[in-house]
Design an enzyme around this catalytic site. Sequence first.
Site, PDB file in Angstrom:
ATOM      1  CB  CYS A 257      -0.929  -0.017   1.218  1.00  0.00           C
ATOM      2  SG  CYS A 257      -2.030   1.407   1.256  1.00  0.00           S
TER       3      CYS A 257
ATOM      4  CB  CYS B 219      -0.734   2.818   3.830  1.00  0.00           C
ATOM      5  SG  CYS B 219      -2.218   2.027   3.282  1.00  0.00           S
ATOM      6  CG  ASP B 220       3.083   1.720   4.583  1.00  0.00           C
ATOM      7  OD1 ASP B 220       2.314   2.269   5.384  1.00  0.00           O
ATOM      8  OD2 ASP B 220       3.248   0.489   4.540  1.00  0.00           O
TER       9      ASP B 220
END
Length: 486
Positions: A183, A186-187
């Site tokens: 992801c 997300c990261d």
Amino acid sequence: MRQHRLVLFVACVAMGIVFGSWFFTKNYIQHYGMPYRLKYDMALKNITAQDRIVPLAIIGSGCAGLAAAVYGARLHIPTVVFEGKKPGGQLTTTTWVENWPAFEKILGTDIILRLKHQALSFGARMVPDTIIAIDTKTWPFVLTMDDGSQLYALSMIIATGANPRKLEVPGEDTLWGKGVTTCAICDAPFYKDGTVVVVGGGDSAIEEALQLAPYAKHIIILVRGQSMRASAAMQDHLSEYAHIEVWFNTRIKEIKGKDHVSSIIIEKNNHEEELEINAVFLAIGHVPNTQLIKDQLTCDSNGYIILDQHTQETSRQGIFAAGDVADHRYRQAGVAAGDGIKAALDAAQFLREHGFNEDVVGKLKSQLYDPATLALKVPLQKIGSVEDFESLVKNNAEKIVVLDFYTDYCPSCLQMMPVVEAAAAGLLDKAVFAKVNALEAVDLTKKYAVPTVPMLLVFKDGALVGRNKDTLTRAQLQAFIHEFIG
Ligand code: NDP
């Protein structure tokens, strides 16, 4: 001697017939669907003593499940959606969608929120829990939730989608969540000025690279073949970024690092080398989520549910499937939503054919499953520093403290938050929960080395005792916290 030859000949012919029939049946089913349906005694009179009935159970809350819920509920069928561990499904892990009909551009999360709102407005019920077992041998079908309770479904739509595929190389599992991730949205902020690789040659790989572009200083897309599978339109975007490279004929052999990814061993044009990097973002496709029913419904050799021609019906009468769990060909959000609509219409027809109508709903009213109590949630207080955390611990000396690290842009965090709030509602006297924006509360994020979000940290008497980076259901999360309560 002649007799032996004759026996051998007959045995060979028999084996040929058996193998031929098996091969023919397998291919027939794969290409033309099921030639017959398994039937049960589906008389409604059999369920007069049954409670916790769900006329239409939808397993999964991606765009297929939610579109099915809109149709099911609008047809006045009491409809319950079991949202699962990742409410909203894959669309919530993407950003802009440019091919959702009627919208030139819309966020994946917006599609999901709108669909959910629409389904709720027609009376569909959403349950923030997961079904862990399905028994289709009898009717009503028996569904077991992750808290062990059972429900009885008159019809069912499997819309459990697909999970990201893994590389299956050394180091991948041990460094999962410590630099190995699926992801970027997300990261990506954790890899500011870093060097990262994205693995895969499809649209997802390009999308991951574009997500990383504002943060990482060097992004290498590793493609195992000689060309990318991604659409020309997506590939065109890459030329806008000088710091994104594409390496063809390159595979990862091993991911290395102690507490976090530090390098990878790659094989490039038949030559092995070690490459120092900070993170590996995987975008190598998905595998269908059919673990629950693969032994009960007919699936193809890759695990996708096989449907009856032109309908969404599976090999079991009354059970339908929609979306990526039954679609290895198109795998598009719009198609999944269309499948969901077809599945709901098929389920409605099935129920009608078995005598189900609004009169029956009236008679069964007291026996229908009511998920109202599960909707209870406790909004999490937000803390922003080590100091805030210390006073939270001090003010709750008798309780376990649970911190939920998130970022505003992380879809899995948005998926996880309602589950954490629901778990908190059931642990009010034992634990106190707080949320931490990992990019704002930098001192807390550094102190407890949080390399990925969502991440839950559990503290007892102020000391860190547990960490979890997996998506959990409400019941699993409560069980996880209970381990520390003792
Ligand atoms: P795809 O199946 O399209 O691509 C998967 C990629 O991963 C392929 O390049 C494949 O290589 C590679 N791969 C598979 N296994 C391995 C492995 N073990 N090691 C290295 N590479 C591997 O999946 P996507 O998730 O990219 O896309 C799925 C669907 O979703 C597609 O229909 C796509 O168009 C759609 N999509 C659309 C988007 C948009 O419109 N914005 C965004 C994202 C997805 P190979 O080609 O050699 O098989």
